[in-house]
Design an enzyme around this catalytic site. Structure first.
Site, PDB file in Angstrom:
ATOM      1  N   HIS A  75       0.825  -1.207   0.000  1.00 21.31           N
ATOM      2  CA  HIS A  75       0.000   0.000   0.000  1.00 21.31           C
ATOM      3  C   HIS A  75       0.863   1.263   0.000  1.00 21.31           C
ATOM      4  O   HIS A  75       1.940   1.307   0.597  1.00 21.31           O
ATOM      5  CB  HIS A  75      -0.913   0.032   1.229  1.00 21.31           C
ATOM      6  N   CYS A 125       0.313   2.727  -4.649  1.00 22.58           N
ATOM      7  CA  CYS A 125      -0.466   3.894  -5.074  1.00 22.58           C
ATOM      8  C   CYS A 125       0.248   5.190  -4.708  1.00 22.58           C
ATOM      9  O   CYS A 125       0.974   5.266  -3.720  1.00 22.58           O
ATOM     10  CB  CYS A 125      -1.850   3.854  -4.446  1.00 22.58           C
TER      11      CYS A 125
END
Length: 338
Positions: free
Chosen positions: A98, A148
């Protein structure tokens, strides 16, 4: 004998740290991150790049992992790698997991990029800037971040390939994004720290991790780069899975019945695809441009970026032509993980 000696010497100059976080059993679980780093390891120790297996550190949050990829452990592994470096060394860091954006602590300034270790002790763009600044001249430090909002993950690094007009992608496939929203980050940190979620992430991280929290949150008001000087040439090279305002896809294993293989990161898979199709030397710029084309053909809504000096943009990815070109062209395409 001379060839064997050269091979050994080359391997000693290639150091890597690979991190994959799947966050198994949590609401933030991903599927392909550990697969990514295992595939990357196989590629690095193969004949094309010639890393010695002992010089490739792998940190995952998989079951039975001896050392977990916490924020402190990731920063320690990278610091140790850089401490071993000397001119001519090739340093490599691959991260799959993440990413998130951290708003300015006092309401002014820009959002900052960060990766999310398994304990949520963020490693920020400021931390990566500090690491890059410690790389000896004549060495190189390449970062591939399949997460991301990873564009700009090295604070103040020069953009070579970056934001552009996005194509119409209404028919792009739906995938899990490797993105931890700031609200979800605060919810997790609040539960761990016992402090109200109305506090900034910096307050929670300092309370939970103290000196091991990101340098970004220690005595700088949460913003180190608000008045940053113009980018200067350095040894850092960032290949990001997407632009700062985009998400990176985690591709599920359900595609396996259709020949899609194991769960993986879309960007990590695209890089492997490009390397398999082009066994000769590729520059950093060429690799990112070709990975963009692969993802576009596959219908993904993410645009890999390149941040580095002008010279490093044209330099061979992981210095292949300088250290390990011999034998790369004869490597079988089937030996590279896809």
């Amino acid at each position: 004998m001379e060839g064997e000696t050269h091979t050994v010497r080359s391997k000693k100059k290639m150091l890597a740290t690979l991190v994959g976080c799947n966050y198994a059993g949590t609401r933030n679980e991903l599927r392909g991150c550990i697969n990514d780093v295992l595939a990357v390891r196989d590629t690095l120790v193969g004949p094309r790049f010639g890393f010695a297996p002992a010089d490739v550190v792998v940190l995952t949050d998989g079951r039975g992992a001896a050392v977990l990829p916490t924020g402190a452990n990731i920063k320690r592994a990278l610091a140790d790698m850089i401490a071993r470096a000397a001119p001519g060394y090739v340093l490599f860091f691959h991260y799959s997991g993440h990413g998130t954006l951290v708003p300015p602590r006092h309401g002014h300034g820009k959002e900052e990029e960060a990766i999310v270790p398994c304990d949520f002790n963020l490693v920020t763009d400021v931390d990566f800037r500090q690491l890059v600044d410690r790389v000896p001249p004549g060495a190189s430090f390449t970062i591939v971040s399949d997460s991301c909002h990873s564009g700009g993950l090295i604070d103040q690094e020069k953009e070579q390939i970056g934001p552009s007009v996005l194509p119409d992608s209404a028919d792009a496939p739906a995938r899990t994004a490797r993105f931890l929203p700031y609200g979800a980050l605060l919810e997790h940190l609040s539960g761990a720290s016992g402090m109200p979620s109305s506090h900034h992430a910096a307050d929670h991280l300092l309370a939970l991790f103290g000196a091991d929290a990101s340098a970004k949150f220690h005595g700088h008001g949460g913003t180190l780069s608000a008045a940053a000087p113009a980018p200067r040439p350095d040894e850092g090279i960032l290949l990001s899975g997407c632009q700062t305002d985009e998400t990176s896809a985690d591709v599920p294993a359900e595609d396996e019945e259709e020949g899609g293989g194991k769960a993986c990161g879309a960007f990590s898979s695209a890089v492997q695809t490009v390397l398999a199709a082009h066994p000769a030397t590729l520059s950093n710029r060429e690799l990112v441009a070709r990975a963009r084309a692969v993802l576009d053909e596959q219908g993904f809504e993410q645009h890999p970026c390149l941040y580095c000096s002008d010279a490093n943009a044209e330099a061979p990815f992981l210095s292949q032509s300088q250290e390990n070109t011999v034998g790369a062209a004869s490597q079988a395409v089937s030996s590279l993980p896809l």
